[in-house]
Design a protein around this motif. Structure first.
Motif, PDB file in Angstrom:
ATOM      1  N   TRP A   1      19.185  -4.422  59.942  1.00 23.65           N
ATOM      2  CA  TRP A   1      19.075  -3.613  58.726  1.00 23.65           C
ATOM      3  C   TRP A   1      19.945  -2.357  58.771  1.00 23.65           C
ATOM      4  N   MET A   2      20.197  -1.833  59.990  1.00 30.08           N
ATOM      5  CA  MET A   2      20.998  -0.612  60.073  1.00 30.08           C
ATOM      6  C   MET A   2      22.456  -0.864  59.681  1.00 30.08           C
ATOM      7  N   ASP A   3      22.916  -2.090  59.886  1.00 27.05           N
ATOM      8  CA  ASP A   3      24.285  -2.430  59.532  1.00 27.05           C
ATOM      9  C   ASP A   3      24.429  -2.863  58.079  1.00 27.05           C
ATOM     10  N   ALA A   4      23.303  -3.038  57.397  1.00 20.29           N
ATOM     11  CA  ALA A   4      23.363  -3.476  56.000  1.00 20.29           C
ATOM     12  C   ALA A   4      23.866  -2.335  55.118  1.00 20.29           C
ATOM     13  N   PRO A   5      24.662  -2.634  54.119  1.00 20.53           N
ATOM     14  CA  PRO A   5      25.151  -1.573  53.223  1.00 20.53           C
ATOM     15  C   PRO A   5      24.010  -1.066  52.342  1.00 20.53           C
ATOM     16  N   PRO A   6      24.114   0.169  51.848  1.00 12.08           N
ATOM     17  CA  PRO A   6      23.086   0.675  50.927  1.00 12.08           C
ATOM     18  C   PRO A   6      22.971  -0.217  49.707  1.00 12.08           C
ATOM     19  N   GLY A   7      21.771  -0.356  49.230  1.00  8.68           N
ATOM     20  CA  GLY A   7      21.545  -1.185  48.055  1.00  8.68           C
ATOM     21  C   GLY A   7      21.961  -0.483  46.781  1.00  8.68           C
ATOM     22  N   GLU A   8      21.685  -1.124  45.663  1.00  4.34           N
ATOM     23  CA  GLU A   8      22.008  -0.528  44.364  1.00  4.34           C
ATOM     24  C   GLU A   8      21.260   0.781  44.172  1.00  4.34           C
ATOM     25  N   HIS A   9      21.918   1.698  43.487  1.00  4.27           N
ATOM     26  CA  HIS A   9      21.279   2.960  43.140  1.00  4.27           C
ATOM     27  C   HIS A   9      20.202   2.710  42.082  1.00  4.27           C
ATOM     28  N   SER A  10      19.177   3.544  42.103  1.00  4.96           N
ATOM     29  CA  SER A  10      18.092   3.390  41.120  1.00  4.96           C
ATOM     30  C   SER A  10      18.615   3.418  39.695  1.00  4.96           C
ATOM     31  N   ALA A  11      19.646   4.220  39.441  1.00  9.53           N
ATOM     32  CA  ALA A  11      20.172   4.328  38.080  1.00  9.53           C
ATOM     33  C   ALA A  11      20.697   2.991  37.578  1.00  9.53           C
ATOM     34  N   GLN A  12      21.341   2.209  38.457  1.00  9.21           N
ATOM     35  CA  GLN A  12      21.872   0.915  38.044  1.00  9.21           C
ATOM     36  C   GLN A  12      20.748  -0.067  37.722  1.00  9.21           C
ATOM     37  N   VAL A  13      19.738  -0.088  38.589  1.00  8.28           N
ATOM     38  CA  VAL A  13      18.599  -0.987  38.349  1.00  8.28           C
ATOM     39  C   VAL A  13      17.841  -0.534  37.111  1.00  8.28           C
ATOM     40  N   ARG A  14      17.728   0.773  36.943  1.00  5.84           N
ATOM     41  CA  ARG A  14      16.967   1.325  35.819  1.00  5.84           C
ATOM     42  C   ARG A  14      17.566   0.884  34.488  1.00  5.84           C
ATOM     43  N   GLU A  15      18.880   0.792  34.401  1.00  2.31           N
ATOM     44  CA  GLU A  15      19.515   0.350  33.160  1.00  2.31           C
ATOM     45  C   GLU A  15      19.057  -1.058  32.781  1.00  2.31           C
ATOM     46  N   ARG A  16      18.994  -1.950  33.775  1.00  2.00           N
ATOM     47  CA  ARG A  16      18.545  -3.321  33.492  1.00  2.00           C
ATOM     48  C   ARG A  16      17.068  -3.341  33.114  1.00  2.00           C
ATOM     49  N   VAL A  17      16.281  -2.532  33.808  1.00  2.00           N
ATOM     50  CA  VAL A  17      14.840  -2.482  33.524  1.00  2.00           C
ATOM     51  C   VAL A  17      14.592  -1.984  32.114  1.00  2.00           C
ATOM     52  N   TRP A  18      15.252  -0.902  31.731  1.00  2.00           N
ATOM     53  CA  TRP A  18      15.038  -0.352  30.393  1.00  2.00           C
ATOM     54  C   TRP A  18      15.507  -1.312  29.313  1.00  2.00           C
ATOM     55  N   ALA A  19      16.623  -2.003  29.576  1.00  2.00           N
ATOM     56  CA  ALA A  19      17.115  -2.975  28.589  1.00  2.00           C
ATOM     57  C   ALA A  19      16.107  -4.106  28.396  1.00  2.00           C
ATOM     58  N   ALA A  20      15.527  -4.600  29.494  1.00  2.00           N
ATOM     59  CA  ALA A  20      14.530  -5.663  29.405  1.00  2.00           C
ATOM     60  C   ALA A  20      13.284  -5.175  28.658  1.00  2.00           C
ATOM     61  N   ARG A  21      12.877  -3.937  28.912  1.00  2.00           N
ATOM     62  CA  ARG A  21      11.696  -3.397  28.214  1.00  2.00           C
ATOM     63  C   ARG A  21      11.966  -3.239  26.717  1.00  2.00           C
ATOM     64  N   ARG A  22      13.168  -2.832  26.370  1.00  2.00           N
ATOM     65  CA  ARG A  22      13.494  -2.708  24.944  1.00  2.00           C
ATOM     66  C   ARG A  22      13.434  -4.065  24.252  1.00  2.00           C
ATOM     67  N   ARG A  23      13.887  -5.110  24.917  1.00  2.00           N
ATOM     68  CA  ARG A  23      13.814  -6.449  24.343  1.00  2.00           C
ATOM     69  C   ARG A  23      12.362  -6.850  24.101  1.00  2.00           C
ATOM     70  N   GLN A  24      11.491  -6.539  25.054  1.00  2.00           N
ATOM     71  CA  GLN A  24      10.081  -6.911  24.930  1.00  2.00           C
ATOM     72  C   GLN A  24       9.415  -6.181  23.771  1.00  2.00           C
ATOM     73  N   HIS A  25       9.647  -4.875  23.682  1.00  2.00           N
ATOM     74  CA  HIS A  25       9.012  -4.110  22.608  1.00  2.00           C
ATOM     75  C   HIS A  25       9.542  -4.533  21.239  1.00  2.00           C
ATOM     76  N   ALA A  26      10.837  -4.855  21.160  1.00  2.00           N
ATOM     77  CA  ALA A  26      11.401  -5.297  19.882  1.00  2.00           C
ATOM     78  C   ALA A  26      10.847  -6.662  19.483  1.00  2.00           C
ATOM     79  N   ARG A  27      10.586  -7.509  20.458  1.00  2.00           N
ATOM     80  CA  ARG A  27      10.141  -8.871  20.173  1.00  2.00           C
ATOM     81  C   ARG A  27       8.644  -8.949  19.894  1.00  2.00           C
ATOM     82  N   GLN A  28       7.833  -8.260  20.709  1.00  2.00           N
ATOM     83  CA  GLN A  28       6.386  -8.466  20.636  1.00  2.00           C
ATOM     84  C   GLN A  28       5.567  -7.178  20.585  1.00  2.00           C
ATOM     85  N   GLY A  29       6.235  -6.034  20.717  1.00  2.00           N
ATOM     86  CA  GLY A  29       5.514  -4.773  20.608  1.00  2.00           C
ATOM     87  C   GLY A  29       4.784  -4.327  21.843  1.00  2.00           C
ATOM     88  N   CYS A  30       4.958  -5.017  22.960  1.00  2.00           N
ATOM     89  CA  CYS A  30       4.290  -4.646  24.211  1.00  2.00           C
ATOM     90  C   CYS A  30       5.078  -5.234  25.379  1.00  2.00           C
TER      91      CYS A  30
END
Length: 505
Positions: free
Chosen positions: A402-431
């Motif tokens: 694990w020490m030789d593994a490169p750093p993973g994605e920054h939270s900001a990058q993952v957060r963009e995908r998470v927020w986009a998925a949540r927007r799709r859910q709220h637009a489609r079904q309201g929850c």
């Protein structure tokens, strides 16, 4: 005027109820009685009010004084009734009048504040909860509190809040000799991303990182199982950094709950993160007490509840989580009545595979010596119904490099995908997908004939309940949203099934 009627508020849990403070001053032997089911804190108001009136330069009437707190069947405690009782005594004895010599109009005023012996007003508890109730009950209401409490209450939009430092200022206001200043809202705590740990700190554990993203995108519960030190707690503490900031209404609601636990709650847009110790009792976890207070699950409302070492929690405490996970609230029953606290939290839990922690994870210097019976008893501490209510089950393995593994994605990058998925859910079904159920889940999460066959075969193989199968269907819907697909496909269902098979196996 021998009778005065003012308005205040009583608090039972998070439920704030209107209280009429009726004060009558009549002839007879000098007495001062408070009726209407007062608690010890209210009964002591007699001495505080008497001293506050005299210290502020007013007369204490030499007659029969009766203060009634209506409704009489509602328990009342705390010193917040001091201010309305004291003002009621002054109004009923004719010591307060406007410029025309008439009694002032107090119909739309709500007063809450404890008095010191000097006549100064002490900040009241649960100021934000009181303010939210007042704003909801009467749009024209004016709330008067101590400056510190008024600054908290002024955060509620549309509510007029006045700040008063002492009883003499309140009297001067109603006598039209002084205009109490409008309270300035206390500054909200900014949503500081730096204060939330970044996901890039986690090296390796790609599957667990993906599960965390999936949990954030759909609001799903997550159970991580793995040997000590593989990063379970590290991952859990980074979940709030993937979630969207709270709305203004949600932030006020969270602050109101936290205001029952401390006198000066901060209003923050960052979702709360609570991580109680596994020795926490059931009342500490779900709430309780003679005067009901919120537990950890309510303090995690609109945020994350992290239970590390899940099997080490008491069985009774864990079983008490089952209802809040389904309903989003918890009800504390008392003889005087029940009170309900909000508890719409996202559960993240972590556990070891066995008591020593090394079962199923070969290590050159560590070997599991736990017998099958010991492992079975350890895992049996978590009931099947509770496991059913956790959508994602993921195992974390030892990664020597694990020490030789490169750093993973920054939270900001993952957060963009998470927020986009949540927007799709709220637009489609309201929850969020985690809240989908019944016909709505069948309509928006239908995986097609091939996907349904996969789900039924998995449920039969591992003996899943109908609840577990439906939750797997929700996870498949979230996987489709992360890939920006309108329909759930068989591949999404196959991936969702893998997020339940590890622990079940």
């Amino acid at each position: 005027m021998s009778l005065a009627v003012l308005s205040s508020r009583a608090l039972f849990g998070l439920q704030v109820r209107p209280v009429q403070v009726e004060v009558h001053v009549g002839g007879g032997l000098p007495t001062f009685s408070i009726v209407g089911l007062p608690g010890a804190g209210v009964r002591e108001s007699r001495e505080r009010v008497r001293s506050a009136l005299l210290s502020s330069g007013f007369e204490f009437p030499a007659g029969r004084i009766t203060a009634n707190l209506a409704p009489a069947d509602l328990p009342k405690d705390s010193g917040r009734f001091d201010l309305p009782i004291a003002l009621g005594v002054l109004l009923a004895s004719g010591q307060v009048a406007d410029v025309r010599g008439q009694a002032p109009d107090v119909r739309h005023y709500v007063l809450a504040g404890e008095l010191s012996l000097t006549g100064s007003i002490v900040p009241a508890d649960a100021a934000l909860a009181i303010a939210l109730s007042v704003a909801r009950d009467d749009p024209e209401a004016v709330l008067i509190m101590a400056p510190a409490s008024a600054a908290v209450a002024a955060r509620v939009p549309g509510l007029r809040v006045l700040a008063a430092s002492g009883l003499d200022e309140v009297v001067a206001h109603f006598s039209a000799r002084l205009e109490l200043p409008a309270a300035a809202p206390a500054r909200d705590e900014p949503a500081d991303e730096v204060s939330v740990p970044c996901l890039s700190d986690v090296r390796g554990q790609a599957a667990a990182r993906r599960a965390l993203e999936l949990a954030a995108a759909g609001g799903h519960g997550l159970l991580m199982s793995g040997c000590p030190g593989v990063g379970k707690s590290m991952l859990a503490r980074r979940l709030p950094g993937l979630l969207p900031p709270l709305s203004a209404e949600q932030a006020l609601e969270v602050a109101a709950v936290h205001g029952l636990a401390r006198s000066d709650p901060t209003v923050s847009r960052v979702p709360p993160f609570r991580a109680p110790h596994h020795g926490a009792s059931m009342p500490a976890l779900v709430g309780g007490g003679a005067r009901p207070r919120p537990g950890e699950i309510s303090l995690a409302h609109h945020g994350v509840l992290f239970l590390d070492e899940l099997p080490e929690f008491g069985r009774q405490a864990l079983e008490a989580l089952r209802e809040p996970l389904e309903t989003g609230c918890v009800t504390i029953a008392r003889a005087a009545g029940g009170c309900t606290f909000p508890a719409r939290f996202q559960l993240v839990a972590a556990m070891n595979p066995c008591p020593c922690g090394w079962h199923g994870h070969p290590h050159p210097r560590r070997e599991c010596h736990c017998t099958r019976e010991v492992i079975a008893r350890y895992r049996a501490r978590i009931s099947g119904p509770l496991l059913d209510r956790i959508d994602l089950h993921v195992g974390l393995g030892v990664e020597p490099a694990w020490m030789d593994a490169p750093p993973g994605e920054h939270s900001a990058q993952v957060r963009e995908r998470v927020w986009a998925a949540r927007r799709r859910q709220h637009a489609r079904q309201g929850c969020l997908n985690a809240a989908l159920d019944g016909a709505a889940l069948d309509r928006h999460g239908d995986p097609g004939a091939e996907g349904r066959a996969l789900l039924m075969r998995a449920a039969s193989t591992w003996g899943w309940s109908a609840r577990a199968a439906r939750r797997t269907q929700r996870v498949a819907r979230t996987l489709a949203d992360l890939q920006e697909r309108d329909r759930v496909e068989a591949g999404h269902m196959a991936q969702a099934i893998q997020y339940r098979s590890d622990v079940a196996a």
